[in-house]
Design an enzyme around this catalytic site. Sequence first.
Site, PDB file in Angstrom:
ATOM      1  N   ALA A 138       0.835  -1.206   0.000  1.00  0.00           N
ATOM      2  CA  ALA A 138       0.000   0.000   0.000  1.00  0.00           C
ATOM      3  C   ALA A 138       0.866   1.251   0.000  1.00  0.00           C
ATOM      4  O   ALA A 138       1.440   1.628   1.027  1.00  0.00           O
ATOM      5  CB  ALA A 138      -0.929  -0.019   1.213  1.00  0.00           C
ATOM      6  N   ALA A 156      -2.100  11.092  -3.357  1.00  0.00           N
ATOM      7  CA  ALA A 156      -0.721  10.816  -3.790  1.00  0.00           C
ATOM      8  C   ALA A 156      -0.635   9.466  -4.487  1.00  0.00           C
ATOM      9  O   ALA A 156      -0.763   8.419  -3.855  1.00  0.00           O
ATOM     10  CB  ALA A 156       0.219  10.837  -2.586  1.00  0.00           C
ATOM     11  N   HIS A 167      10.925  12.437   1.664  1.00  0.00           N
ATOM     12  CA  HIS A 167      11.405  11.121   1.239  1.00  0.00           C
ATOM     13  C   HIS A 167      11.752  10.211   2.417  1.00  0.00           C
ATOM     14  O   HIS A 167      12.243   9.107   2.226  1.00  0.00           O
ATOM     15  CB  HIS A 167      12.610  11.279   0.304  1.00  0.00           C
ATOM     16  CG  HIS A 167      12.237  11.943  -0.979  1.00  0.00           C
ATOM     17  ND1 HIS A 167      12.560  13.240  -1.265  1.00  0.00           N
ATOM     18  CD2 HIS A 167      11.516  11.502  -2.031  1.00  0.00           C
ATOM     19  CE1 HIS A 167      12.073  13.570  -2.451  1.00  0.00           C
ATOM     20  NE2 HIS A 167      11.435  12.538  -2.935  1.00  0.00           N
ATOM     21  N   GLU A 174       8.972  -4.846 -10.449  1.00  0.00           N
ATOM     22  CA  GLU A 174       7.535  -4.616 -10.597  1.00  0.00           C
ATOM     23  C   GLU A 174       7.191  -4.306 -12.055  1.00  0.00           C
ATOM     24  O   GLU A 174       6.206  -4.793 -12.602  1.00  0.00           O
ATOM     25  CB  GLU A 174       7.135  -3.444  -9.691  1.00  0.00           C
ATOM     26  CG  GLU A 174       5.659  -3.158  -9.680  1.00  0.00           C
ATOM     27  CD  GLU A 174       5.310  -2.021  -8.705  1.00  0.00           C
ATOM     28  OE1 GLU A 174       4.371  -1.297  -8.996  1.00  0.00           O
ATOM     29  OE2 GLU A 174       6.002  -1.880  -7.673  1.00  0.00           O
ATOM     30  N   ARG A 175       8.025  -3.507 -12.681  1.00  0.00           N
ATOM     31  CA  ARG A 175       7.744  -3.126 -14.081  1.00  0.00           C
ATOM     32  C   ARG A 175       8.007  -4.288 -15.030  1.00  0.00           C
ATOM     33  O   ARG A 175       7.328  -4.422 -16.062  1.00  0.00           O
ATOM     34  CB  ARG A 175       8.561  -1.894 -14.450  1.00  0.00           C
ATOM     35  CG  ARG A 175       7.964  -0.694 -13.764  1.00  0.00           C
ATOM     36  CD  ARG A 175       8.725   0.574 -13.853  1.00  0.00           C
ATOM     37  NE  ARG A 175       8.032   1.553 -13.020  1.00  0.00           N
ATOM     38  CZ  ARG A 175       8.592   2.563 -12.398  1.00  0.00           C
ATOM     39  NH1 ARG A 175       9.893   2.760 -12.502  1.00  0.00           N
ATOM     40  NH2 ARG A 175       7.877   3.385 -11.657  1.00  0.00           N
ATOM     41  N   GLN A 204      -7.219  -5.407 -47.267  1.00  0.00           N
ATOM     42  CA  GLN A 204      -5.822  -5.019 -47.019  1.00  0.00           C
ATOM     43  C   GLN A 204      -5.680  -4.280 -45.684  1.00  0.00           C
ATOM     44  O   GLN A 204      -4.687  -4.444 -44.981  1.00  0.00           O
ATOM     45  CB  GLN A 204      -5.312  -4.140 -48.159  1.00  0.00           C
ATOM     46  CG  GLN A 204      -3.805  -3.975 -48.081  1.00  0.00           C
ATOM     47  CD  GLN A 204      -3.273  -3.046 -49.155  1.00  0.00           C
ATOM     48  OE1 GLN A 204      -3.756  -1.934 -49.328  1.00  0.00           O
ATOM     49  NE2 GLN A 204      -2.270  -3.506 -49.875  1.00  0.00           N
ATOM     50  N   GLN A 220     -11.935  -2.908 -32.909  1.00  0.00           N
ATOM     51  CA  GLN A 220     -12.310  -2.278 -34.184  1.00  0.00           C
ATOM     52  C   GLN A 220     -12.564  -3.346 -35.253  1.00  0.00           C
ATOM     53  O   GLN A 220     -13.553  -3.280 -35.981  1.00  0.00           O
ATOM     54  CB  GLN A 220     -11.177  -1.332 -34.632  1.00  0.00           C
ATOM     55  CG  GLN A 220     -11.503  -0.522 -35.863  1.00  0.00           C
ATOM     56  CD  GLN A 220     -12.621   0.496 -35.620  1.00  0.00           C
ATOM     57  OE1 GLN A 220     -12.835   0.930 -34.491  1.00  0.00           O
ATOM     58  NE2 GLN A 220     -13.343   0.839 -36.670  1.00  0.00           N
ATOM     59  N   GLY A 272       3.196   3.033 -12.282  1.00  0.00           N
ATOM     60  CA  GLY A 272       3.864   4.161 -12.925  1.00  0.00           C
ATOM     61  C   GLY A 272       3.248   4.397 -14.294  1.00  0.00           C
ATOM     62  O   GLY A 272       3.296   3.509 -15.159  1.00  0.00           O
TER      63      GLY A 272
HETATM   64  C1  LIG Z   1      -6.651  -1.500 -10.460  1.00  0.00           C
HETATM   65  C2  LIG Z   1      -5.604  -0.744  -9.691  1.00  0.00           C
HETATM   66  C3  LIG Z   1      -4.762  -1.427  -8.820  1.00  0.00           C
HETATM   67  C4  LIG Z   1      -3.805  -0.737  -8.084  1.00  0.00           C
HETATM   68  N1  LIG Z   1      -3.050  -1.406  -7.163  1.00  0.00           N
HETATM   69  C5  LIG Z   1      -2.237  -0.703  -6.317  1.00  0.00           C
HETATM   70  C6  LIG Z   1      -1.575  -1.352  -5.230  1.00  0.00           C
HETATM   71  O1  LIG Z   1      -1.692  -2.574  -5.037  1.00  0.00           O
HETATM   72  N2  LIG Z   1      -0.817  -0.597  -4.394  1.00  0.00           N
HETATM   73  C7  LIG Z   1      -0.660   0.749  -4.574  1.00  0.00           C
HETATM   74  O2  LIG Z   1       0.034   1.370  -3.783  1.00  0.00           O
HETATM   75  N3  LIG Z   1      -1.264   1.393  -5.593  1.00  0.00           N
HETATM   76  C8  LIG Z   1      -2.063   0.704  -6.470  1.00  0.00           C
HETATM   77  N4  LIG Z   1      -2.713   1.351  -7.483  1.00  0.00           N
HETATM   78  C9  LIG Z   1      -2.518   2.777  -7.671  1.00  0.00           C
HETATM   79  C10 LIG Z   1      -1.728   3.142  -8.906  1.00  0.00           C
HETATM   80  O3  LIG Z   1      -0.389   2.763  -8.771  1.00  0.00           O
HETATM   81  C11 LIG Z   1      -1.919   4.634  -9.160  1.00  0.00           C
HETATM   82  O4  LIG Z   1      -3.255   4.809  -9.596  1.00  0.00           O
HETATM   83  C12 LIG Z   1      -0.934   5.206 -10.149  1.00  0.00           C
HETATM   84  O5  LIG Z   1       0.353   5.252  -9.595  1.00  0.00           O
HETATM   85  C13 LIG Z   1      -1.319   6.617 -10.613  1.00  0.00           C
HETATM   86  O6  LIG Z   1      -1.535   7.454  -9.506  1.00  0.00           O
HETATM   87  P1  LIG Z   1      -2.887   8.318  -9.435  1.00  0.00           P
HETATM   88  O7  LIG Z   1      -4.035   7.407  -9.699  1.00  0.00           O
HETATM   89  O8  LIG Z   1      -2.883   9.068  -8.168  1.00  0.00           O
HETATM   90  O9  LIG Z   1      -2.798   9.302 -10.644  1.00  0.00           O
HETATM   91  P2  LIG Z   1      -2.113  10.751 -10.627  1.00  0.00           P
HETATM   92  O10 LIG Z   1      -0.798  10.704  -9.952  1.00  0.00           O
HETATM   93  O11 LIG Z   1      -3.127  11.728 -10.130  1.00  0.00           O
HETATM   94  O12 LIG Z   1      -1.882  10.977 -12.167  1.00  0.00           O
HETATM   95  C14 LIG Z   1      -2.990  11.100 -13.095  1.00  0.00           C
HETATM   96  C15 LIG Z   1      -2.426  11.199 -14.482  1.00  0.00           C
HETATM   97  O13 LIG Z   1      -1.676  12.412 -14.583  1.00  0.00           O
HETATM   98  C16 LIG Z   1      -0.577  12.226 -15.443  1.00  0.00           C
HETATM   99  N5  LIG Z   1       0.664  12.537 -14.712  1.00  0.00           N
HETATM  100  C17 LIG Z   1       0.961  12.287 -13.410  1.00  0.00           C
HETATM  101  N6  LIG Z   1       2.189  12.719 -13.097  1.00  0.00           N
HETATM  102  C18 LIG Z   1       2.691  13.274 -14.234  1.00  0.00           C
HETATM  103  C19 LIG Z   1       3.924  13.906 -14.562  1.00  0.00           C
HETATM  104  N7  LIG Z   1       4.909  14.044 -13.655  1.00  0.00           N
HETATM  105  N8  LIG Z   1       4.101  14.343 -15.823  1.00  0.00           N
HETATM  106  C20 LIG Z   1       3.129  14.202 -16.753  1.00  0.00           C
HETATM  107  N9  LIG Z   1       1.944  13.607 -16.508  1.00  0.00           N
HETATM  108  C21 LIG Z   1       1.728  13.161 -15.271  1.00  0.00           C
HETATM  109  C22 LIG Z   1      -0.622  10.783 -15.920  1.00  0.00           C
HETATM  110  O14 LIG Z   1      -1.330  10.718 -17.151  1.00  0.00           O
HETATM  111  C23 LIG Z   1      -1.439  10.089 -14.858  1.00  0.00           C
HETATM  112  O15 LIG Z   1      -2.093   8.913 -15.321  1.00  0.00           O
HETATM  113  C24 LIG Z   1      -3.653   0.664  -8.261  1.00  0.00           C
HETATM  114  C25 LIG Z   1      -4.483   1.345  -9.158  1.00  0.00           C
HETATM  115  C26 LIG Z   1      -5.452   0.662  -9.854  1.00  0.00           C
HETATM  116  C27 LIG Z   1      -6.368   1.440 -10.751  1.00  0.00           C
END
Ligand SMILES: Cc1cc2nc3c(=O)[nH]c(=O)nc-3n(C[C@H](O)[C@H](O)[C@H](O)COP(=O)(O)OP(=O)(O)OC[C@H]3O[C@@H](n4cnc5c(N)ncnc54)[C@H](O)[C@@H]3O)c2cc1C
Length: 391
Positions: free
Chosen positions: A125, A131, A180, A243-244, A280, A337, A365
């Site tokens: 989490a 955030a 941090h 993770e990635r 095509q 599509q 990410g």
């Molecule tokens: C199904 C699901 C499972 C998940 N599981 C977990 C989990 O197990 N543990 C956990 O901790 N989290 C989990 N998450 C959370 C997930 O990692 C976050 O949703 C993700 O990191 C994005 O954060 P946010 O939703 O707050 O989007 P935000 O940080 O609000 O960002 C929204 C959008 O803004 C844009 N953006 C953000 N920052 C920048 C930047 N610096 N420059 C340009 N564009 C930017 C991007 O398009 C991004 O998609 C999960 C999410 C989902 C939907």
Amino acid sequence: MLPRNFTEEQTMFRDAYRKFLTSEIVPHMERWREAGIVDREAFRRAGEQGFLMVWPEEKYGGMGDEDFRFEQVIIEEAAYARVGDWYSTLHSRLVGPYFTRFGSEEQCERFLPKCVSGECILAVAMTEPDAGSDLAGMRSTAREAGDHWVLNGSKTYISNGINADAVIVAAKTDPDNNPHHMTLFIVERGMEGFERGRNLKKMGMKAQDTAELFFNDVRIPKANVLGEPGKGFIYLMEGLAEERLIGACGYLASAQLSWDLTYDYVRERKAFGKPLAAFQNTQFKLAEVRTELDIAQSYVDQCVAAFNAGQLTAVDAAKAKLVTSELQVKAADVGVQLHGGAGYMDEYAISRQYTDARIATIYAGSSEVMKIIISRDCLADDYTPFNTRNF
Ligand SMILES: Cc1cc2nc3c(=O)[nH]c(=O)nc-3n(C[C@H](O)[C@H](O)[C@H](O)COP(=O)(O)OP(=O)(O)OC[C@H]3O[C@@H](n4cnc5c(N)ncnc54)[C@H](O)[C@@H]3O)c2cc1C
């Protein structure tokens, strides 16, 4: 496609896991999707048959084989069987290694055997309502109080959030507010003040429980601090390459399936007196995605080999995540599509491929964050021009 280098043992493991999915997972998926959660029993079953956490040493109940290709097989087979939302890898390979990487021997002994057997389900989490991409903006805090810590805050979008028995929770721990300075805590089911909120309704990945978690003055014994206090942010960053890579294997496998489903459909379906495959435009779309899939597969397999050799960098993993997640979305979109109206209907598999895919470019990410990581690397002052490198 270029040859893939799985060992005979891994090929046998693939066959066995495919059979496991067919008999133990696939028949329950529709019920789990409706419920928004997988039965805990599924983890037990996978554990009993040795499919849950294969990498830990035998003394913890695992196979003791750290070769990532076993997990790659598990991830791929789940995607091909259309059960990507039976996301056992989150437990097995995304969260599990936190114990061996950062935890003490006592913590490994206490948790890993139960995790291998499926008795103890794991989650991590980090994300909070305010955030996600910007983890340093998290508000959860913990303060030291004698022989324990006191944790306060909330998390959201946590995979396995409802099922989890042990959650690795990140919280800020610097009284001077260094953003941090974080610590990782192992929060266990039943700890006073630890509560779960809603199991959130989602567009896709419906069988995966994704929940809110709340921490109100949760007393965490010091024995449940993972690694050194204050190093949580660094630990989270260290886990990101793996993770990635996990993500990349899954996104690509799902994209491969979307292509296969589309290939079958366009050969069957006729319009203007001939199969869709005879146009095509259809051929070019399939050729384009097929090429991108094969190229991406080679890169991901190389990343897996680099990971096994301890050489996968966070930047190279970010490239894999970026390309494969975008490709998962593209392959599903092209598939819908070419299916026409059928692609919009639940009864056609490509429809769920599309909704399940959409999260790939956001979690673990977002694509934008991957581009920041990659551009920081390739635009850095010490970037080595390609033509001056020794390979
Ligand atoms: C199904 C699901 C499972 C998940 N599981 C977990 C989990 O197990 N543990 C956990 O901790 N989290 C989990 N998450 C959370 C997930 O990692 C976050 O949703 C993700 O990191 C994005 O954060 P946010 O939703 O707050 O989007 P935000 O940080 O609000 O960002 C929204 C959008 O803004 C844009 N953006 C953000 N920052 C920048 C930047 N610096 N420059 C340009 N564009 C930017 C991007 O398009 C991004 O998609 C999960 C999410 C989902 C939907």
